[in-house]
Design a protein around this motif. Structure first.
Motif, PDB file in Angstrom:
ATOM      1  N   GLY A 137       4.289  -2.734  12.527  1.00  0.00           N
ATOM      2  CA  GLY A 137       4.029  -2.607  10.994  1.00  0.00           C
ATOM      3  C   GLY A 137       5.123  -1.962  10.551  1.00  0.00           C
ATOM      4  O   GLY A 137       5.717  -2.252   9.325  1.00  0.00           O
ATOM      5  N   PHE A 141       7.341  -3.365   7.458  1.00  0.00           N
ATOM      6  CA  PHE A 141       7.421  -2.734   6.284  1.00  0.00           C
ATOM      7  C   PHE A 141       9.141  -3.010   5.587  1.00  0.00           C
ATOM      8  O   PHE A 141       9.452  -3.051   4.648  1.00  0.00           O
ATOM      9  CB  PHE A 141       6.957  -1.570   6.186  1.00  0.00           C
ATOM     10  CG  PHE A 141       6.786  -0.851   4.879  1.00  0.00           C
ATOM     11  CD1 PHE A 141       7.791  -0.097   4.586  1.00  0.00           C
ATOM     12  CD2 PHE A 141       5.994  -1.223   3.885  1.00  0.00           C
ATOM     13  CE1 PHE A 141       7.836   0.608   3.301  1.00  0.00           C
ATOM     14  CE2 PHE A 141       6.023  -0.758   2.568  1.00  0.00           C
ATOM     15  CZ  PHE A 141       6.909   0.181   2.369  1.00  0.00           C
ATOM     16  N   ASP A 145       9.435  -5.225   3.009  1.00  0.00           N
ATOM     17  CA  ASP A 145       9.032  -4.505   1.721  1.00  0.00           C
ATOM     18  C   ASP A 145      10.287  -3.533   1.545  1.00  0.00           C
ATOM     19  O   ASP A 145      11.335  -3.786   2.029  1.00  0.00           O
ATOM     20  CB  ASP A 145       7.779  -3.606   1.966  1.00  0.00           C
ATOM     21  CG  ASP A 145       6.855  -3.670   0.819  1.00  0.00           C
ATOM     22  OD1 ASP A 145       7.460  -3.357  -0.269  1.00  0.00           O
ATOM     23  OD2 ASP A 145       5.812  -3.828   0.927  1.00  0.00           O
ATOM     24  N   ALA A 151      10.312   3.894   0.079  1.00  0.00           N
ATOM     25  CA  ALA A 151       8.839   4.265  -0.051  1.00  0.00           C
ATOM     26  C   ALA A 151       8.646   5.507  -0.330  1.00  0.00           C
ATOM     27  O   ALA A 151       7.776   6.116  -1.267  1.00  0.00           O
ATOM     28  CB  ALA A 151       8.061   3.820   1.045  1.00  0.00           C
TER      29      ALA A 151
ATOM     30  N   ALA B  64       0.461  -2.038   5.965  1.00  0.00           N
ATOM     31  CA  ALA B  64       1.618  -3.004   5.634  1.00  0.00           C
ATOM     32  C   ALA B  64       1.538  -4.229   6.445  1.00  0.00           C
ATOM     33  O   ALA B  64       1.635  -5.326   5.670  1.00  0.00           O
ATOM     34  CB  ALA B  64       2.816  -2.071   6.234  1.00  0.00           C
ATOM     35  N   SER B  70       2.624  -5.935  -2.248  1.00  0.00           N
ATOM     36  CA  SER B  70       3.880  -5.369  -1.914  1.00  0.00           C
ATOM     37  C   SER B  70       3.543  -3.777  -2.010  1.00  0.00           C
ATOM     38  O   SER B  70       2.660  -3.541  -2.681  1.00  0.00           O
ATOM     39  CB  SER B  70       4.982  -5.749  -2.592  1.00  0.00           C
ATOM     40  OG  SER B  70       4.897  -5.283  -3.935  1.00  0.00           O
ATOM     41  N   TYR B  71       4.277  -2.885  -1.595  1.00  0.00           N
ATOM     42  CA  TYR B  71       4.346  -1.311  -1.680  1.00  0.00           C
ATOM     43  C   TYR B  71       4.229  -1.070  -3.317  1.00  0.00           C
ATOM     44  O   TYR B  71       3.402  -0.417  -3.779  1.00  0.00           O
ATOM     45  CB  TYR B  71       5.338  -0.571  -0.834  1.00  0.00           C
ATOM     46  CG  TYR B  71       5.394   0.474  -1.017  1.00  0.00           C
ATOM     47  CD1 TYR B  71       6.129   1.547  -1.884  1.00  0.00           C
ATOM     48  CD2 TYR B  71       4.225   1.352   0.023  1.00  0.00           C
ATOM     49  CE1 TYR B  71       6.113   2.945  -1.769  1.00  0.00           C
ATOM     50  CE2 TYR B  71       4.280   2.789  -0.269  1.00  0.00           C
ATOM     51  CZ  TYR B  71       5.063   3.569  -0.995  1.00  0.00           C
ATOM     52  OH  TYR B  71       5.235   5.000  -1.078  1.00  0.00           O
TER      53      TYR B  71
END
Lengths: 158, 143
Positions: A137, A141, A145, A151, B64, B70-71
């Motif tokens: 995960g 990410f 992402d 983040a 996720a 998306s974030y």
């Protein structure tokens, strides 16, 4: 048997120290005649047979211990790096180090609180699955992402 | 007169636990009767924050993989809830405190691993330092 227990231990320090003497960690055996002649040689053999377990710091367990500490120090160093030069390299390094540190940490929790061979095996399989999913995960990410560093930055900006 | 034991410590421990289960022995009271100390509480806090942080990281990783957006999308979603500065600060403190405590106390643990800081007064002084630094850092992060 009495010859193996030093009387001075009983007289001076009471009964408790007796329990910690290695001489009590042997099982009494029916005595073959030849062993009565040389008790000191027998003691030498008993102590040397435990040398395998008493050997230096290269058993799997102690290597694991050292690896845990090395990883902790590495993870500590990654903090400032993530803050001052964020990017994909530190993102993936963090994903790996964080997952492994957590995996080994939870492994110690399992060792401490889970007992019985089957339960231990089950717990460790479950833990391995969790850690695998976690690492997957986090990498997902990082790839698809904004990545871990970004983040955290975004989360704190609100 | 005697023979060396052939079993390992692990085998002996397992035999002990199996016997306890087999005889259905009750657990002796321990944490319910022993007087709590600061080092004891800090130790279990270290474990608790560790478990909590790992849980949070795993939950984040699973989210996720599973969530479609998306974030930044989800962050905006949270923004739009207009939570207010106090609750936002509280949430930031709630995230920062376990991380700071576990990190600072982790350094304390590493000092122990190098053989330093075992004298009882040192255990307490380093302990209070960790608590103080954790609170200060988390408050700073929450502002």
């Amino acid at each position: 048997m009495a010859a193996l227990i030093r009387l001075s231990s009983v007289c001076r320090r009471g009964v408790k120290p007796l329990f910690y003497q290695s001489t009590l960690l042997v099982r009494p055996l029916a005595v073959p005649h030849k062993h009565q002649e040389q008790p000191y040689l027998l003691t030498a053999r008993i102590h040397s047979s435990q040398a395998l377990y008493a050997s230096g710091s290269n058993s799997a367990a102690s290597l694991h211990w050292t690896a845990e500490r090395v990883l902790s120090i590495l993870l500590l160093a990654m903090g400032p790096v993530a803050y001052f030069s964020p990017g994909p390299v530190i993102d993936y390094s963090l994903a790996a180090a964080l997952t492994l540190h957590g995996h080994w940490g939870l492994g110690q929790v399992v060792t401490d609180y889970v007992h019985g061979d089957t339960k231990i095996k089950l717990a460790n399989v479950g833990l391995f699955l969790l850690s695998t999913i976690t690492f997957t995960g986090l990498c997902y990410f990082n790839y698809n992402d904004v990545g871990i560093c970004k983040a955290v930055a975004l989360l704190w900006s609100k | 007169i005697a023979a060396p034991m052939g079993s390992t410590a692990k085998e002996e421990m397992n035999k002990f636990w199996d016997k306890n289960v087999r005889l259905n022995r009750p657990m002796s009271p321990h944490i319910t009767i022993y007087k709590w100390s600061v080092p004891m509480m800090m130790s279990i806090m270290h474990r608790g924050t560790g478990i909590g942080l790992t849980g949070a990281v795993s939950a984040f990783a699973m989210a996720a993989l599973v969530l479609p957006g998306s974030y930044p999308y989800y962050l905006d979603l949270i923004h739009s809830l207009s939570i207010g500065p106090f609750l936002t600060g509280l949430a930031k403190f709630g995230i920062a405190f376990p991380l700071s405590y576990h990190t600072y106390n982790g350094i304390r643990h590493l000092c122990w691993d190098f053989g330093k800081g075992f004298k009882i007064p040192e255990v307490y002084s380093t302990g209070y330092t960790v608590i103080g630094l954790s609170v200060l850092t988390s408050r700073g992060a929450a502002m």
